[in-house]
Enzyme design. Structure first.
Site, PDB file in Angstrom:
ATOM      1  CG  HIS A   1      -1.662   1.274   1.423  1.00 15.55           C
ATOM      2  ND1 HIS A   1      -2.886   1.540   0.837  1.00 15.55           N
ATOM      3  CD2 HIS A   1      -1.326   2.391   2.123  1.00 15.55           C
ATOM      4  CE1 HIS A   1      -3.262   2.759   1.174  1.00 15.55           C
ATOM      5  NE2 HIS A   1      -2.341   3.305   1.957  1.00 15.55           N
ATOM      6  CD  GLU A   2       2.174   3.448   3.677  1.00 16.29           C
ATOM      7  OE1 GLU A   2       2.330   4.528   3.085  1.00 16.29           O
ATOM      8  OE2 GLU A   2       1.208   3.233   4.440  1.00 16.29           O
TER       9      GLU A   2
ATOM     10  CG  HIS B   1       0.464   6.340  -0.457  1.00 14.77           C
ATOM     11  ND1 HIS B   1      -0.699   6.915  -0.929  1.00 14.77           N
ATOM     12  CD2 HIS B   1       0.144   5.757   0.729  1.00 14.77           C
ATOM     13  CE1 HIS B   1      -1.683   6.678  -0.064  1.00 14.77           C
ATOM     14  NE2 HIS B   1      -1.201   5.976   0.941  1.00 14.77           N
TER      15      HIS B   1
HETATM   16 ZN   LIG Z   1      -2.145   5.219   2.617  1.00 18.00          ZN
END
Ligand SMILES: [Zn+2]
Length: 229
Positions: A99-100, A103
Protein backbone atom coordinates in the site's frame (compact mmCIF):
# COMPACT_ATOMS: atom_id res chain seq x y z
CA UNK A 1 -17.27 19.96 21.37
CA UNK A 2 -17.42 22.48 24.17
CA UNK A 3 -21.00 22.23 25.33
CA UNK A 4 -23.79 19.74 25.57
CA UNK A 5 -26.99 19.97 23.50
CA UNK A 6 -29.25 17.50 21.63
CA UNK A 7 -27.12 17.76 18.45
CA UNK A 8 -24.23 16.30 20.43
CA UNK A 9 -25.74 12.95 19.45
CA UNK A 10 -24.17 13.53 15.98
CA UNK A 11 -20.73 13.72 17.56
CA UNK A 12 -21.40 10.52 19.49
CA UNK A 13 -22.60 8.71 16.33
CA UNK A 14 -19.39 9.78 14.59
CA UNK A 15 -17.34 8.53 17.52
CA UNK A 16 -19.10 5.15 17.45
CA UNK A 17 -18.56 4.80 13.68
CA UNK A 18 -14.84 5.57 14.11
CA UNK A 19 -14.51 3.12 16.99
CA UNK A 20 -16.28 0.37 15.02
CA UNK A 21 -14.05 0.96 11.97
CA UNK A 22 -10.91 0.89 14.06
CA UNK A 23 -11.99 -2.31 15.87
CA UNK A 24 -12.70 -3.89 12.48
CA UNK A 25 -9.33 -2.96 11.00
CA UNK A 26 -7.51 -4.19 14.13
CA UNK A 27 -9.33 -7.51 14.05
CA UNK A 28 -8.74 -7.99 10.32
CA UNK A 29 -5.09 -7.04 10.61
CA UNK A 30 -4.46 -9.38 13.55
CA UNK A 31 -6.15 -12.21 11.68
CA UNK A 32 -3.96 -11.91 8.56
CA UNK A 33 -0.87 -11.06 10.54
CA UNK A 34 -0.85 -14.71 11.62
CA UNK A 35 -0.87 -15.93 7.99
CA UNK A 36 2.71 -16.34 6.72
CA UNK A 37 3.09 -15.69 3.00
CA UNK A 38 4.35 -18.77 1.18
CA UNK A 39 7.05 -16.77 -0.61
CA UNK A 40 8.51 -15.92 2.82
CA UNK A 41 9.41 -12.35 1.85
CA UNK A 42 9.27 -9.62 4.52
CA UNK A 43 7.51 -6.28 4.24
CA UNK A 44 10.83 -4.63 3.41
CA UNK A 45 11.62 -7.21 0.70
CA UNK A 46 8.16 -6.71 -0.79
CA UNK A 47 8.52 -2.91 -0.80
CA UNK A 48 11.94 -3.03 -2.49
CA UNK A 49 10.66 -5.50 -5.06
CA UNK A 50 7.55 -3.49 -5.89
CA UNK A 51 9.47 -0.20 -6.18
CA UNK A 52 11.97 -1.86 -8.49
CA UNK A 53 9.22 -3.45 -10.57
CA UNK A 54 7.56 -0.03 -10.87
CA UNK A 55 10.78 1.55 -12.11
CA UNK A 56 11.19 3.68 -8.96
CA UNK A 57 14.87 4.04 -8.04
CA UNK A 58 14.88 7.25 -6.02
CA UNK A 59 12.83 6.05 -3.03
CA UNK A 60 14.61 4.70 0.08
CA UNK A 61 12.94 2.09 2.28
CA UNK A 62 13.63 2.52 5.99
CA UNK A 63 12.41 0.94 9.22
CA UNK A 64 10.80 3.08 11.94
CA UNK A 65 9.53 2.34 15.42
CA UNK A 66 5.88 2.28 16.40
CA UNK A 67 2.85 0.23 15.52
CA UNK A 68 1.28 0.79 12.07
CA UNK A 69 3.29 4.01 11.63
CA UNK A 70 3.99 3.01 8.03
CA UNK A 71 4.01 5.94 5.62
CA UNK A 72 5.43 7.34 2.42
CA UNK A 73 6.92 10.84 2.41
CA UNK A 74 6.88 12.39 -1.05
CA UNK A 75 9.12 15.29 -0.02
CA UNK A 76 11.98 13.17 1.31
CA UNK A 77 11.25 10.19 -0.99
CA UNK A 78 11.41 7.90 2.01
CA UNK A 79 9.08 4.95 2.45
CA UNK A 80 8.97 4.12 6.17
CA UNK A 81 7.81 0.77 7.45
CA UNK A 82 7.13 0.09 11.13
CA UNK A 83 9.26 -2.66 12.69
CA UNK A 84 6.38 -5.13 12.66
CA UNK A 85 5.66 -4.53 8.96
CA UNK A 86 9.31 -4.39 7.89
CA UNK A 87 10.37 -7.67 9.44
CA UNK A 88 7.19 -9.69 9.21
CA UNK A 89 6.53 -12.21 6.44
CA UNK A 90 2.77 -12.13 7.05
CA UNK A 91 0.22 -11.46 4.33
CA UNK A 92 -0.97 -8.41 6.31
CA UNK A 93 2.54 -6.91 6.50
CA UNK A 94 3.13 -7.41 2.77
CA UNK A 95 -0.22 -5.74 2.10
CA UNK A 96 0.69 -2.69 4.21
CA UNK A 97 4.13 -2.43 2.56
CA UNK A 98 2.56 -2.70 -0.89
CA UNK A 99 0.00 0.00 0.00
CA UNK A 100 2.81 2.45 0.88
CA UNK A 101 4.48 1.57 -2.42
CA UNK A 102 1.15 2.47 -4.02
CA UNK A 103 1.66 6.01 -2.68
CA UNK A 104 5.20 6.11 -4.10
CA UNK A 105 3.81 5.08 -7.49
CA UNK A 106 1.13 7.80 -7.24
CA UNK A 107 3.88 10.31 -6.54
CA UNK A 108 5.97 9.13 -9.48
CA UNK A 109 2.97 9.20 -11.86
CA UNK A 110 1.77 12.61 -10.62
CA UNK A 111 -1.58 11.26 -9.47
CA UNK A 112 -3.75 14.39 -9.31
CA UNK A 113 -5.77 13.68 -6.12
CA UNK A 114 -2.46 13.19 -4.28
CA UNK A 115 -1.21 16.58 -5.51
CA UNK A 116 -4.47 18.24 -4.42
CA UNK A 117 -4.25 16.54 -1.03
CA UNK A 118 -0.67 17.78 -0.49
CA UNK A 119 -1.65 21.28 -1.59
CA UNK A 120 -4.48 21.62 0.93
CA UNK A 121 -2.61 20.21 3.96
CA UNK A 122 -1.57 23.66 5.33
CA UNK A 123 -5.05 25.15 4.93
CA UNK A 124 -6.66 22.07 6.49
CA UNK A 125 -4.29 22.21 9.47
CA UNK A 126 -4.95 25.90 10.09
CA UNK A 127 -8.68 25.29 9.60
CA UNK A 128 -8.93 22.51 12.13
CA UNK A 129 -6.83 24.42 14.67
CA UNK A 130 -8.71 27.69 14.41
CA UNK A 131 -12.30 26.59 13.77
CA UNK A 132 -13.41 25.88 17.35
CA UNK A 133 -11.62 28.90 18.91
CA UNK A 134 -13.25 31.15 16.26
CA UNK A 135 -16.71 29.71 16.87
CA UNK A 136 -16.26 29.93 20.64
CA UNK A 137 -15.12 33.53 20.36
CA UNK A 138 -18.13 34.28 18.14
CA UNK A 139 -20.46 32.80 20.76
CA UNK A 140 -18.76 34.72 23.60
CA UNK A 141 -19.03 37.98 21.66
CA UNK A 142 -22.84 37.68 21.69
CA UNK A 143 -23.29 35.39 18.68
CA UNK A 144 -21.04 37.20 16.23
CA UNK A 145 -22.14 35.43 13.03
CA UNK A 146 -19.19 36.61 10.97
CA UNK A 147 -16.73 34.91 13.33
CA UNK A 148 -18.93 31.83 13.67
CA UNK A 149 -19.28 31.46 9.90
CA UNK A 150 -15.53 31.85 9.37
CA UNK A 151 -15.08 29.15 12.05
CA UNK A 152 -17.49 26.82 10.26
CA UNK A 153 -15.77 27.48 6.90
CA UNK A 154 -12.41 26.71 8.53
CA UNK A 155 -13.81 23.45 9.87
CA UNK A 156 -15.06 22.46 6.41
CA UNK A 157 -11.45 22.68 5.16
CA UNK A 158 -10.65 19.80 7.51
CA UNK A 159 -13.53 17.83 6.00
CA UNK A 160 -12.36 18.68 2.46
CA UNK A 161 -8.94 17.27 3.31
CA UNK A 162 -10.45 14.03 4.58
CA UNK A 163 -12.65 13.70 1.49
CA UNK A 164 -9.68 14.21 -0.87
CA UNK A 165 -7.76 11.61 1.16
CA UNK A 166 -10.30 8.92 0.20
CA UNK A 167 -9.43 8.50 -3.52
CA UNK A 168 -5.72 8.70 -2.63
CA UNK A 169 -6.01 5.84 -0.12
CA UNK A 170 -8.32 3.64 -2.21
CA UNK A 171 -6.16 4.14 -5.30
CA UNK A 172 -2.93 3.26 -3.42
CA UNK A 173 -4.50 -0.01 -2.29
CA UNK A 174 -5.82 -0.76 -5.78
CA UNK A 175 -2.32 -0.25 -7.20
CA UNK A 176 -0.84 -2.42 -4.42
CA UNK A 177 -3.22 -5.28 -5.10
CA UNK A 178 -2.65 -5.06 -8.86
CA UNK A 179 1.13 -5.30 -8.42
CA UNK A 180 0.90 -8.13 -5.87
CA UNK A 181 -1.53 -10.03 -8.08
CA UNK A 182 0.76 -9.74 -11.09
CA UNK A 183 3.04 -12.30 -9.53
CA UNK A 184 6.29 -12.76 -7.70
CA UNK A 185 5.31 -12.10 -4.11
CA UNK A 186 1.89 -13.55 -3.35
CA UNK A 187 0.13 -16.70 -4.48
CA UNK A 188 -3.30 -16.27 -6.11
CA UNK A 189 -5.15 -17.38 -2.98
CA UNK A 190 -3.22 -14.88 -0.84
CA UNK A 191 -4.31 -11.85 -2.87
CA UNK A 192 -7.92 -11.80 -1.50
CA UNK A 193 -6.48 -11.77 2.04
CA UNK A 194 -4.47 -8.64 1.27
CA UNK A 195 -7.54 -7.08 -0.33
CA UNK A 196 -9.44 -7.79 2.89
CA UNK A 197 -6.76 -6.09 5.04
CA UNK A 198 -6.47 -3.03 2.80
CA UNK A 199 -10.25 -2.60 2.46
CA UNK A 200 -10.58 -2.66 6.24
CA UNK A 201 -7.81 -0.04 6.50
CA UNK A 202 -9.52 2.17 3.90
CA UNK A 203 -12.77 2.02 5.88
CA UNK A 204 -11.12 3.89 8.76
CA UNK A 205 -10.62 6.85 6.40
CA UNK A 206 -14.27 6.69 5.38
CA UNK A 207 -15.28 6.60 9.06
CA UNK A 208 -13.06 9.60 9.84
CA UNK A 209 -14.57 11.63 6.99
CA UNK A 210 -18.08 10.63 8.03
CA UNK A 211 -17.48 11.62 11.62
CA UNK A 212 -16.05 15.01 10.57
CA UNK A 213 -19.08 15.49 8.31
CA UNK A 214 -21.42 14.81 11.26
CA UNK A 215 -19.55 17.38 13.36
CA UNK A 216 -19.86 19.93 10.57
CA UNK A 217 -23.57 19.15 10.26
CA UNK A 218 -23.92 19.76 13.99
CA UNK A 219 -22.20 23.15 13.72
CA UNK A 220 -24.48 24.13 10.85
CA UNK A 221 -27.61 23.04 12.77
CA UNK A 222 -26.46 24.97 15.84
CA UNK A 223 -25.22 28.13 14.17
CA UNK A 224 -26.49 28.06 10.59
CA UNK A 225 -29.31 30.44 11.48
CA UNK A 226 -28.04 33.84 10.42
CA UNK A 227 -30.79 35.95 11.99
CA UNK A 228 -29.17 38.94 13.54
CA UNK A 229 -30.56 40.39 16.73
ZN1 LIG B 1 -2.15 5.22 2.62
Amino acid sequence: MFFWDPTYILVIIGLLISMAASAYVNRTFRRYDTVRSRSGVTGTDAARYILQQSGINDVAVQEISGDLTDNYNGQTKILSLSNSTAQSTSVAAIGVAAHECGHAVQDQRNYIPMRIRTAIVPAANIGSTLSFPLILLGVILGMNHTLINIGIAAFSLALLFQVVTLPVEFNASRRAIRILASGGILAADEVPMVRHVLTAAALTYVAAALSTFLQLLRLIILFGNNDRD
